[in-house]
Design a protein around this motif. Structure first.
Motif, PDB file in Angstrom:
ATOM      1  N   ASP A 136     -18.968 -10.159   6.666  1.00  0.00           N
ATOM      2  CA  ASP A 136     -17.908  -9.963   5.664  1.00  0.00           C
ATOM      3  C   ASP A 136     -17.712 -11.220   4.820  1.00  0.00           C
ATOM      4  O   ASP A 136     -17.466 -11.141   3.613  1.00  0.00           O
ATOM      5  CB  ASP A 136     -16.589  -9.598   6.351  1.00  0.00           C
ATOM      6  CG  ASP A 136     -16.539  -8.136   6.780  1.00  0.00           C
ATOM      7  OD1 ASP A 136     -17.516  -7.408   6.530  1.00  0.00           O
ATOM      8  OD2 ASP A 136     -15.519  -7.734   7.364  1.00  0.00           O
ATOM      9  N   LYS A 137     -17.820 -12.385   5.445  1.00  0.00           N
ATOM     10  CA  LYS A 137     -17.656 -13.641   4.696  1.00  0.00           C
ATOM     11  C   LYS A 137     -18.754 -13.791   3.650  1.00  0.00           C
ATOM     12  O   LYS A 137     -18.491 -14.178   2.508  1.00  0.00           O
ATOM     13  CB  LYS A 137     -17.672 -14.829   5.654  1.00  0.00           C
ATOM     14  CG  LYS A 137     -16.471 -14.938   6.573  1.00  0.00           C
ATOM     15  CD  LYS A 137     -16.619 -16.156   7.488  1.00  0.00           C
ATOM     16  CE  LYS A 137     -15.514 -16.242   8.502  1.00  0.00           C
ATOM     17  NZ  LYS A 137     -15.689 -17.415   9.399  1.00  0.00           N
ATOM     18  N   TYR A 138     -19.984 -13.491   4.040  1.00  0.00           N
ATOM     19  CA  TYR A 138     -21.096 -13.610   3.099  1.00  0.00           C
ATOM     20  C   TYR A 138     -20.905 -12.633   1.936  1.00  0.00           C
ATOM     21  O   TYR A 138     -21.082 -13.002   0.768  1.00  0.00           O
ATOM     22  CB  TYR A 138     -22.414 -13.323   3.813  1.00  0.00           C
ATOM     23  CG  TYR A 138     -23.641 -13.651   2.987  1.00  0.00           C
ATOM     24  CD1 TYR A 138     -24.260 -14.896   3.076  1.00  0.00           C
ATOM     25  CD2 TYR A 138     -24.189 -12.712   2.109  1.00  0.00           C
ATOM     26  CE1 TYR A 138     -25.382 -15.201   2.318  1.00  0.00           C
ATOM     27  CE2 TYR A 138     -25.308 -13.002   1.351  1.00  0.00           C
ATOM     28  CZ  TYR A 138     -25.905 -14.251   1.450  1.00  0.00           C
ATOM     29  OH  TYR A 138     -27.016 -14.548   0.690  1.00  0.00           O
TER      30      TYR A 138
ATOM     31  N   LEU B 240     -20.137 -21.143  -2.501  1.00  0.00           N
ATOM     32  CA  LEU B 240     -21.501 -21.440  -2.041  1.00  0.00           C
ATOM     33  C   LEU B 240     -21.568 -21.522  -0.522  1.00  0.00           C
ATOM     34  O   LEU B 240     -22.538 -21.070   0.093  1.00  0.00           O
ATOM     35  CB  LEU B 240     -21.996 -22.744  -2.662  1.00  0.00           C
ATOM     36  CG  LEU B 240     -22.484 -22.685  -4.113  1.00  0.00           C
ATOM     37  CD1 LEU B 240     -23.001 -24.046  -4.550  1.00  0.00           C
ATOM     38  CD2 LEU B 240     -23.586 -21.629  -4.274  1.00  0.00           C
ATOM     39  N   LYS B 241     -20.537 -22.087   0.098  1.00  0.00           N
ATOM     40  CA  LYS B 241     -20.522 -22.182   1.559  1.00  0.00           C
ATOM     41  C   LYS B 241     -20.419 -20.795   2.198  1.00  0.00           C
ATOM     42  O   LYS B 241     -20.981 -20.556   3.268  1.00  0.00           O
ATOM     43  CB  LYS B 241     -19.374 -23.068   2.016  1.00  0.00           C
ATOM     44  CG  LYS B 241     -19.607 -24.559   1.752  1.00  0.00           C
ATOM     45  CD  LYS B 241     -18.448 -25.416   2.266  1.00  0.00           C
ATOM     46  CE  LYS B 241     -18.712 -26.891   1.992  1.00  0.00           C
ATOM     47  NZ  LYS B 241     -17.579 -27.757   2.450  1.00  0.00           N
ATOM     48  N   LEU B 242     -19.682 -19.890   1.557  1.00  0.00           N
ATOM     49  CA  LEU B 242     -19.620 -18.521   2.056  1.00  0.00           C
ATOM     50  C   LEU B 242     -21.001 -17.872   2.041  1.00  0.00           C
ATOM     51  O   LEU B 242     -21.280 -16.960   2.831  1.00  0.00           O
ATOM     52  CB  LEU B 242     -18.646 -17.683   1.219  1.00  0.00           C
ATOM     53  CG  LEU B 242     -17.163 -17.925   1.436  1.00  0.00           C
ATOM     54  CD1 LEU B 242     -16.343 -17.221   0.359  1.00  0.00           C
ATOM     55  CD2 LEU B 242     -16.717 -17.447   2.818  1.00  0.00           C
TER      56      LEU B 242
ATOM     57  N   PRO C  89     -17.272 -20.929   5.833  1.00  0.00           N
ATOM     58  CA  PRO C  89     -15.895 -21.384   6.100  1.00  0.00           C
ATOM     59  C   PRO C  89     -14.999 -20.266   6.591  1.00  0.00           C
ATOM     60  O   PRO C  89     -15.267 -19.077   6.375  1.00  0.00           O
ATOM     61  CB  PRO C  89     -15.427 -21.910   4.737  1.00  0.00           C
ATOM     62  CG  PRO C  89     -16.250 -21.154   3.745  1.00  0.00           C
ATOM     63  CD  PRO C  89     -17.589 -20.957   4.390  1.00  0.00           C
ATOM     64  N   ALA C  90     -13.921 -20.652   7.244  1.00  0.00           N
ATOM     65  CA  ALA C  90     -12.911 -19.685   7.678  1.00  0.00           C
ATOM     66  C   ALA C  90     -12.211 -19.115   6.454  1.00  0.00           C
ATOM     67  O   ALA C  90     -12.119 -19.761   5.397  1.00  0.00           O
ATOM     68  CB  ALA C  90     -11.905 -20.365   8.601  1.00  0.00           C
TER      69      ALA C  90
ATOM     70  N   TRP D 224      -9.142 -18.751   5.912  1.00  0.00           N
ATOM     71  CA  TRP D 224      -7.963 -19.511   5.498  1.00  0.00           C
ATOM     72  C   TRP D 224      -8.331 -20.632   4.543  1.00  0.00           C
ATOM     73  O   TRP D 224      -7.525 -21.032   3.701  1.00  0.00           O
ATOM     74  CB  TRP D 224      -7.203 -20.065   6.708  1.00  0.00           C
ATOM     75  CG  TRP D 224      -7.905 -21.123   7.505  1.00  0.00           C
ATOM     76  CD1 TRP D 224      -8.609 -20.950   8.657  1.00  0.00           C
ATOM     77  CD2 TRP D 224      -7.966 -22.529   7.216  1.00  0.00           C
ATOM     78  NE1 TRP D 224      -9.117 -22.144   9.109  1.00  0.00           N
ATOM     79  CE2 TRP D 224      -8.724 -23.138   8.243  1.00  0.00           C
ATOM     80  CE3 TRP D 224      -7.452 -23.336   6.197  1.00  0.00           C
ATOM     81  CZ2 TRP D 224      -8.992 -24.504   8.273  1.00  0.00           C
ATOM     82  CZ3 TRP D 224      -7.718 -24.699   6.222  1.00  0.00           C
ATOM     83  CH2 TRP D 224      -8.473 -25.268   7.253  1.00  0.00           C
ATOM     84  N   GLN D 225      -9.576 -21.130   4.633  1.00  0.00           N
ATOM     85  CA  GLN D 225      -9.992 -22.210   3.732  1.00  0.00           C
ATOM     86  C   GLN D 225     -10.128 -21.710   2.294  1.00  0.00           C
ATOM     87  O   GLN D 225      -9.663 -22.366   1.362  1.00  0.00           O
ATOM     88  CB  GLN D 225     -11.310 -22.806   4.219  1.00  0.00           C
ATOM     89  CG  GLN D 225     -11.193 -23.571   5.524  1.00  0.00           C
ATOM     90  CD  GLN D 225     -12.539 -24.074   6.023  1.00  0.00           C
ATOM     91  OE1 GLN D 225     -13.310 -23.350   6.653  1.00  0.00           O
ATOM     92  NE2 GLN D 225     -12.837 -25.321   5.729  1.00  0.00           N
ATOM     93  N   ILE D 226     -10.763 -20.554   2.119  1.00  0.00           N
ATOM     94  CA  ILE D 226     -10.871 -20.003   0.775  1.00  0.00           C
ATOM     95  C   ILE D 226      -9.502 -19.555   0.279  1.00  0.00           C
ATOM     96  O   ILE D 226      -9.151 -19.711  -0.894  1.00  0.00           O
ATOM     97  CB  ILE D 226     -11.885 -18.829   0.735  1.00  0.00           C
ATOM     98  CG1 ILE D 226     -12.149 -18.383  -0.704  1.00  0.00           C
ATOM     99  CG2 ILE D 226     -11.455 -17.668   1.570  1.00  0.00           C
ATOM    100  CD1 ILE D 226     -13.088 -19.242  -1.464  1.00  0.00           C
ATOM    101  N   TYR D 227      -8.686 -19.036   1.206  1.00  0.00           N
ATOM    102  CA  TYR D 227      -7.324 -18.602   0.872  1.00  0.00           C
ATOM    103  C   TYR D 227      -6.502 -19.790   0.375  1.00  0.00           C
ATOM    104  O   TYR D 227      -5.786 -19.683  -0.626  1.00  0.00           O
ATOM    105  CB  TYR D 227      -6.694 -17.987   2.119  1.00  0.00           C
ATOM    106  CG  TYR D 227      -5.346 -17.350   1.906  1.00  0.00           C
ATOM    107  CD1 TYR D 227      -5.237 -16.034   1.478  1.00  0.00           C
ATOM    108  CD2 TYR D 227      -4.166 -18.057   2.159  1.00  0.00           C
ATOM    109  CE1 TYR D 227      -3.996 -15.432   1.307  1.00  0.00           C
ATOM    110  CE2 TYR D 227      -2.932 -17.465   1.978  1.00  0.00           C
ATOM    111  CZ  TYR D 227      -2.847 -16.169   1.561  1.00  0.00           C
ATOM    112  OH  TYR D 227      -1.625 -15.572   1.381  1.00  0.00           O
ATOM    113  N   ASP D 228      -6.614 -20.934   1.056  1.00  0.00           N
ATOM    114  CA  ASP D 228      -5.855 -22.127   0.666  1.00  0.00           C
ATOM    115  C   ASP D 228      -6.251 -22.610  -0.723  1.00  0.00           C
ATOM    116  O   ASP D 228      -5.399 -22.977  -1.541  1.00  0.00           O
ATOM    117  CB  ASP D 228      -6.074 -23.252   1.677  1.00  0.00           C
ATOM    118  CG  ASP D 228      -5.159 -23.130   2.884  1.00  0.00           C
ATOM    119  OD1 ASP D 228      -4.411 -22.130   2.960  1.00  0.00           O
ATOM    120  OD2 ASP D 228      -5.192 -24.019   3.755  1.00  0.00           O
TER     121      ASP D 228
END
Length: 364
Positions: A205-207, A258-260, A269-270, A272-276
């Motif tokens: 899902d993150k990707y 890019l990290k996703l 990344p988690a 919450w990191q993209i959310y923040d």
């Protein structure tokens, strides 16, 4: 399977087909005769049922999983489930909330060129923020989506983003049945694990979120190559940085997207990191500016109804502006304007946030 005007279970009258080429089945618009409302009905293709004895079980799982997520504002609600005896084989159907609006795919294709770059960027931030909330909620309930892409994301006429089609969702601890990338036509968004047939985890899902955000902000898919070359790119290549394509994107957001899209799930990344990062980009005071000189009375009425701009100010036919401290209100109203066919406006994030929540409308 279904026909226009057909009534199923003495309740749902089919009005038109919405999607004839879904991965597992078809989606129809119907009228709920009992509650007098529009609904969306998803069915399983007869061919799929014949080829896959587990299709009915998979589909019933989807209904149960979707129903367990009821109440979240950014997830399409599952309303009902049933089974009908078809001409050849019995088939299942799910009744879902009908989202009046457009898909994120249509938003990218139809509106990116119609509004200025900052307005588009700010709207993408809101859409992304709401997508993240929906995915986090499903993960918190141990549910995967596994087919996140712009065509499964809906922007309602009320300015709310919703994720639909949990047709591939599974409880994480029981995610053992795999579906091919080719079958579900999601190659531009498929994770390396999907291409290589590995067990699906939250990382899938993150990707897919990363690939979706990449396209949302840039207007391009991560790897713009033919289908046969998609697998090699997703397994081995790194896409261009989103900021290289759209310089309105912040460095932090570009890097996280890019990290996703990292090849290893553990490197992503988690949420919450993209959310923040999205929250930091969104928070602030916003200004909306409207040009109404050439608009008809009908359009002026729509603007007044959506934004509560005063009729007197709009009637002057001069440009009008409005300030908001609440980013959600400003951006949600902007989406509503777009879906109402109104594009002659712009939004800006103001440098200072030490202003009143809503200032008076001023004419310029």
């Amino acid at each position: 399977m279904l026909n226009v005007s057909e009534v199923i279970n003495d309740r749902y009258k089919i009005t038109r087909i919405i999607d004839a080429d879904g991965g597992m089945g078809q989606v129809w618009e119907a009228h709920d005769l009992r509650l007098s409302r529009k609904v969306a009905i998803k069915t399983v293709k007869e061919r799929f049922i014949k080829e896959n004895p587990q299709a009915s079980t998979i589909f019933q799982d989807e209904a149960k999983l979707g129903a367990s997520l009821i109440g979240h504002p950014n997830i399409v609600t599952v309303l009902d489930y049933g089974k009908i005896s078809g001409n050849l084989v019995p088939y299942d159907f799910i009744v879902m909330e009908f989202v009046e609006g457009i898909t994120a795919n249509e938003f990218i294709k139809n509106y990116k060129v119609k509004i200025d770059s900052e307005t588009y960027y700010r709207l993408c931030l809101l859409i992304s923020w709401e997508i993240c909330k929906a995915i986090k909620h499903s993960h918190d309930n141990n549910i995967l989506h596994r087919d996140i892409k712009p065509s499964n994301i809906f922007l309602s006429k009320y300015g709310v983003t919703k994720i639909g089609d949990f047709g591939l969702a599974r409880f994480i601890d029981a995610a053992t049945r795999a579906h091919s990338v080719n079958q579900f036509k999601s190659a531009p968004y498929a994770s390396p694990e999907q291409w290589s047939g590995q067990k699906h985890t939250r990382g899938v899902d993150k990707y897919q979120l990363g690939a979706t955000l990449f396209e949302l902000f840039t207007g391009e898919i991560p790897f713009n190559v033919p289908f046969l070359a998609q697998m090699n790119c997703h397994l081995n290549n790194t896409p261009n940085a989103p900021k290289d394509i759209n310089n309105a994107i912040s460095d932090d957001l570009s890097n996280l997207i890019l990290k996703l899209l990292s090849k290893k799930a553990t490197d992503r990344p988690a949420l919450w990191q993209i959310y923040d990062v999205l929250c930091k980009e969104l928070l602030g005071t916003y200004s909306m500016k409207l040009s109404v000189a050439e608009e008809s009375k009908e359009v002026i009425y729509k603007i007044n109804k959506i934004t509560e701009f005063e009729k007197e100010a709009l009637a002057t036919k001069n440009p009008v502006s409005y300030s908001y401290l609440d980013f959600n209100e400003c951006l949600s109203e902007s989406l509503q304007l777009l879906l109402a066919g109104i594009t002659k406006f712009s939004i800006q994030k103001k440098a200072s946030s030490n202003q009143q929540n809503k200032q008076k409308i001023v004419t310029e």
